[in-house]
Design a protein around this motif. Structure first.
Motif, PDB file in Angstrom:
ATOM      1  N   PHE A 171       0.764  -1.253   0.031  1.00 30.84           N
ATOM      2  CA  PHE A 171       0.012  -0.107  -0.136  1.00 30.84           C
ATOM      3  C   PHE A 171       0.806   1.135   0.114  1.00 30.84           C
ATOM      4  O   PHE A 171       0.708   2.128  -0.708  1.00 30.84           O
ATOM      5  N   THR A 172       1.930   1.160   0.848  1.00 37.97           N
ATOM      6  CA  THR A 172       2.797   2.339   0.888  1.00 37.97           C
ATOM      7  C   THR A 172       3.613   2.658  -0.198  1.00 37.97           C
ATOM      8  O   THR A 172       3.861   3.907  -0.765  1.00 37.97           O
ATOM      9  N   VAL A 173       3.954   1.395  -1.023  1.00 41.30           N
ATOM     10  CA  VAL A 173       4.922   1.419  -2.046  1.00 41.30           C
ATOM     11  C   VAL A 173       3.900   1.932  -3.347  1.00 41.30           C
ATOM     12  O   VAL A 173       4.295   3.001  -4.194  1.00 41.30           O
ATOM     13  N   LEU A 222       9.106   2.773  -3.150  1.00 37.92           N
ATOM     14  CA  LEU A 222       9.454   1.494  -2.686  1.00 37.92           C
ATOM     15  C   LEU A 222      10.330   1.762  -1.425  1.00 37.92           C
ATOM     16  O   LEU A 222      10.257   0.921  -0.169  1.00 37.92           O
ATOM     17  N   VAL A 223      11.157   3.134  -1.437  1.00 37.46           N
ATOM     18  CA  VAL A 223      11.943   3.517  -0.267  1.00 37.46           C
ATOM     19  C   VAL A 223      11.066   3.496   1.094  1.00 37.46           C
ATOM     20  O   VAL A 223      11.080   2.762   2.189  1.00 37.46           O
ATOM     21  N   LEU A 224       9.974   4.324   0.880  1.00 39.94           N
ATOM     22  CA  LEU A 224       9.118   4.503   2.270  1.00 39.94           C
ATOM     23  C   LEU A 224       8.563   3.322   2.395  1.00 39.94           C
ATOM     24  O   LEU A 224       8.029   2.900   3.610  1.00 39.94           O
ATOM     25  N   THR A 229      10.213  -9.119   1.195  1.00 38.26           N
ATOM     26  CA  THR A 229       9.215  -8.860   0.305  1.00 38.26           C
ATOM     27  C   THR A 229      10.031  -7.635  -0.200  1.00 38.26           C
ATOM     28  O   THR A 229       9.596  -7.518  -1.573  1.00 38.26           O
ATOM     29  N   ALA A 230      10.665  -6.597   0.213  1.00 32.29           N
ATOM     30  CA  ALA A 230      11.223  -5.697  -0.354  1.00 32.29           C
ATOM     31  C   ALA A 230      12.418  -5.858  -1.468  1.00 32.29           C
ATOM     32  O   ALA A 230      12.334  -5.392  -2.400  1.00 32.29           O
ATOM     33  N   ILE A 231      13.133  -6.831  -0.782  1.00 34.02           N
ATOM     34  CA  ILE A 231      14.073  -7.107  -1.714  1.00 34.02           C
ATOM     35  C   ILE A 231      13.750  -7.791  -3.071  1.00 34.02           C
ATOM     36  O   ILE A 231      14.146  -7.417  -3.975  1.00 34.02           O
ATOM     37  N   GLU A 291       7.660   8.599  -7.717  1.00 34.84           N
ATOM     38  CA  GLU A 291       8.297   7.930  -6.403  1.00 34.84           C
ATOM     39  C   GLU A 291       9.566   6.992  -6.854  1.00 34.84           C
ATOM     40  O   GLU A 291      10.583   6.971  -5.938  1.00 34.84           O
ATOM     41  N   ASP A 292       9.408   6.391  -7.801  1.00 25.16           N
ATOM     42  CA  ASP A 292      10.464   5.195  -8.068  1.00 25.16           C
ATOM     43  C   ASP A 292      11.147   5.526  -9.347  1.00 25.16           C
ATOM     44  O   ASP A 292      11.464   4.633  -9.824  1.00 25.16           O
TER      45      ASP A 292
END
Length: 680
Positions: free
Chosen positions: A109-111, A116-118, A156-158, A234-235
């Motif tokens: 949801f935040t991505v 992605l960073v946040l 998940t982030a990686i 954002e990305d």
């Protein structure tokens, strides 16, 4: 004779550092060619095909697929942790699974909303907080639950980054088809990896469920990659990262001189243009210009790239962008905004700039030949003797930006029923070529202005800076106008002045006062002039024709006078020649006593200035300020003389007093003491 490479296969060829000025590469295949540091002035690359060679495209796609397969393993672990929620028999597994589900949900949801960073930060924070809450609530080992939450967020982030980068890379190399294949591979790899990881656990969960969950994670991750490829704010760093890889073996124009080069309808995918010289370069109808590596050139502006390709820039905003040397020949720029934009040496030939905002725009050497400027707003634009206005089509301009109350401010010609005749706009604007306009929009600090201008004059004696005008605009705006030598680079002078000014404004008042004390009295004199201008609604200027918005429709001799307290009737006349019969109104004569006082005070001031000039030179602005400062000190130390001067100013007015004094610094002196009569 220029070299001809038209329609040749030049894939992988090296032209590094070669002189290829005027060479013809039209229709050539230059994929993978190296033009690093080459001289390519006026070279023709129309219809050329740049980018990667086929073998490198295949290699990058294989790399992308490997990354997707690896990211699928991470997605499988994320899915495994989430499916622990299905183990109702084990409270600790259930808590860990619930935490993982919430963490992954918050992460994506935040991505999607913030990047992605946040998203990673939100995932890690939620893993700790949610894990602790659930661990305590369910009375399970909350340390283990927190650990699972943090691990879930990390893997998940990686996995999402690897998948997003792989998709962005595939899209950069092979466009839509490559990206679509990448998504399919990502989902398949995630499904297989997740099922394998789940079945390798200490207990068996329905093998398809982890695959479904991993597939959903893969879809979201692939969406991030697609969004990054589309340059989402954002990305965008992911896309830049992918572009770096995609252009590594592509066509390179790095550090090349591409002045006046042509890339009309050229294919520019995976092309490196970092640090290249792009003065008057033509990009009309160039393809895949969004897939280049622009570095810090003006091609870094996405909106500008679109205008360069299509020629359609109406209502676009380019405020404060560095567009030096850009070629916008024939572009439709109606209602576009270039406030504070650097457009020096730009090609605006035949461009339609109707109603364009050219406020404080730097236009040194800009070519407006054949352009349309009707209705343009030209407040404080910086034009020079190198700015070309040949054949400009312009019926009228505005000297100020519009407001709600005044939508047509300071129109020129003043008569709204008149327009400039063909070719007349150039004559109208030419007299202000050699002025440096220093516009202060907020927080006017007279001390900082005085020090900054003096420092600028000392740093650039060749510029021969001479103050010709000060103007107060509104409540917190101030214009300092100075005349300069003909070939002075006003853009550099303006930048240096405001760099000094902004640094001085950050100093405390005590530090600023100490700095003034270290300098000579010339700074205090200029400070007095600025303060006087700010405290008075008048516009002070030396006699100087056609300044800014004081210019009339056709060139005339025009002077600006302080009429406060004057006893002249009939107003002022601005004309080349005037006969006595042309002046109307009543003229008031001074009585003998007034004449005597006025003449006596003027004679004393002239004598004082002549004496000081024998000791202090008056060749430069700074030297004149020294003489003025000394004269002010002398007058203030003599109360009788000061009273006589004030009386003369009140009785006869500044202009009458000025006419009786023959000295080059009289204008600056009277501006410095102008406030005395008000103080009295």
């Amino acid at each position: 004779m220029s070299q001809d490479f038209s329609r040749q296969n030049l894939r992988g060829r090296s032209f590094k550092g070669q002189n290829l000025a005027g060479a013809n590469f039209s229709g050539a295949d230059i994929r993978g060619a190296d033009f690093t540091g080459a001289e390519l002035t006026s070279a023709n690359f129309n219809h050329a095909q740049a980018g990667l060679q086929h073998r490198w495209i295949v290699g990058l796609l294989i790399t992308s697929c490997l990354l997707l397969a690896i990211s699928g393993i991470f997605s499988g672990y994320s899915a495994y942790f989430i499916t622990l929620i299905l183990d109702r028999k084990n409270a600790e597994n259930f808590s860990a699974g619930l935490t993982s589900l919430i963490v992954v949900t918050i992460f994506f949801f935040t991505v999607i909303r913030k990047g992605l960073v946040l998203g990673l930060g939100a995932g890690l924070a939620s893993g700790i907080i949610i894990g602790a809450i659930i661990g305590v609530t369910t009375k399970t080992g909350f340390g283990a639950v927190i650990g699972v939450g943090v691990i879930t967020a990390s893997v998940t982030a990686i996995g999402a980054f690897a998948k997003a980068f792989a998709v962005a890379l595939a899209m950069s190399v092979a466009e839509f088809i490559g990206g679509f294949i990448a998504v399919i591979v990502a989902i398949a790899a995630s499904f297989i990896a997740a099922t394998t990881v789940a079945q390798a656990g200490s207990f068996v969960i329905n093998g398809n469920i982890p695959g479904y969950v991993a597939g959903a994670i893969a879809v979201f991750s692939s969406y991030i990659g697609w969004s990054a490829f589309k340059k989402s704010q954002e990305d965008s760093w992911i896309s830049s990262f992918a572009t770096t890889f995609a252009t590594t073996r592509g066509t390179s124009f790095r550090n090349a001189n591409l002045t006046k080069a042509k890339f009309c309808q050229a294919l520019l995918k995976s092309t490196d243009l970092r640090s290249s010289i792009l003065i008057d370069t033509c990009w009309h109808k160039a393809r895949k210009i969004n897939d280049i590596r622009p570095g810090i050139t003006y091609l870094k502006y996405e909106q500008l790239r679109e205008v360069l390709v299509t020629g359609q820039g109406q209502e676009k905003i380019f405020d404060r962008q560095d567009l030096r040397g850009v070629n916008l020949k024939g572009a439709n720029l109606t209602d576009a905004s270039f406030i504070g934009t650097e457009l020096s040496h730009a090609n605006l030939q035949e461009a339609d700039l109707s109603r364009a905002k050219l406020v404080q725009t730097q236009l040194n050497g800009t070519d407006f030949t054949g352009a349309t400027l009707t209705g343009a707003y030209i407040e404080d634009w910086n034009i020079t003797t190198n700015t070309k206005f040949d054949g400009v089509c312009c019926e009228y301009v505005y000297m100020r930006l519009p407001t709600t109350d005044n939508p047509n401010p300071h129109r020129k010609p003043d008569n709204r029923h008149e327009v400039f005749a063909p070719g007349e706009f150039g004559d109208f604007i030419k007299p202000i070529f050699d002025t440096l306009d220093l516009y202060h929009s907020q927080g006017v600090d007279p001390r900082a202005i005085a020090i900054s201008f003096k420092q600028l004059a000392e740093n650039h004696p060749e510029a021969d800076l001479r103050i010709v005008g000060m103007e107060v605009r509104g409540e917190d705006k101030f214009l300092l106008r100075a005349k300069t030598a003909a070939m002075t680079d006003k853009s550099e002078l303006s930048a240096e002045y405001f760099e000094i000014y902004n640094q001085l404004k950050t100093l405390a008042q005590q530090e600023l006062q100490a700095l003034i004390s270290e300098k000579d009295s010339r700074i205090r004199s200029l400070e007095t002039m600025v303060v006087t201008a700010l405290q008075s609604p008048k516009f002070y200027a030396q006699t100087y024709s056609n300044q800014g918005d004081t210019m009339s429709q056709s060139p005339k001799k025009e002077s600006h006078f302080n009429l406060q307290g004057a006893q002249f009737g009939g107003g002022l006349v601005n004309a080349d020649t005037v006969t006595a019969g042309q002046i109307g109104g009543n003229i008031t004569n001074y009585n003998p006593e007034q004449k005597q006082n006025l003449a006596q005070a003027a004679a004393e001031i002239e004598q004082l200035l002549n004496q000081l000039s024998q000791t202090y030179p008056t060749a430069t602005t700074s030297e004149k300020m020294t003489v003025v400062a000394k004269a002010v000190d002398e007058i203030e130390s003599n109360p009788t003389l000061k009273a006589r001067v004030i009386g003369a100013l009140k009785a006869g007015g500044t202009e009458a007093f000025k006419e009786l004094i023959d000295h080059p610094v009289v204008n600056i002196l009277l501006a410095s003491i102008d406030g005395w009569q008000d103080a009295e």
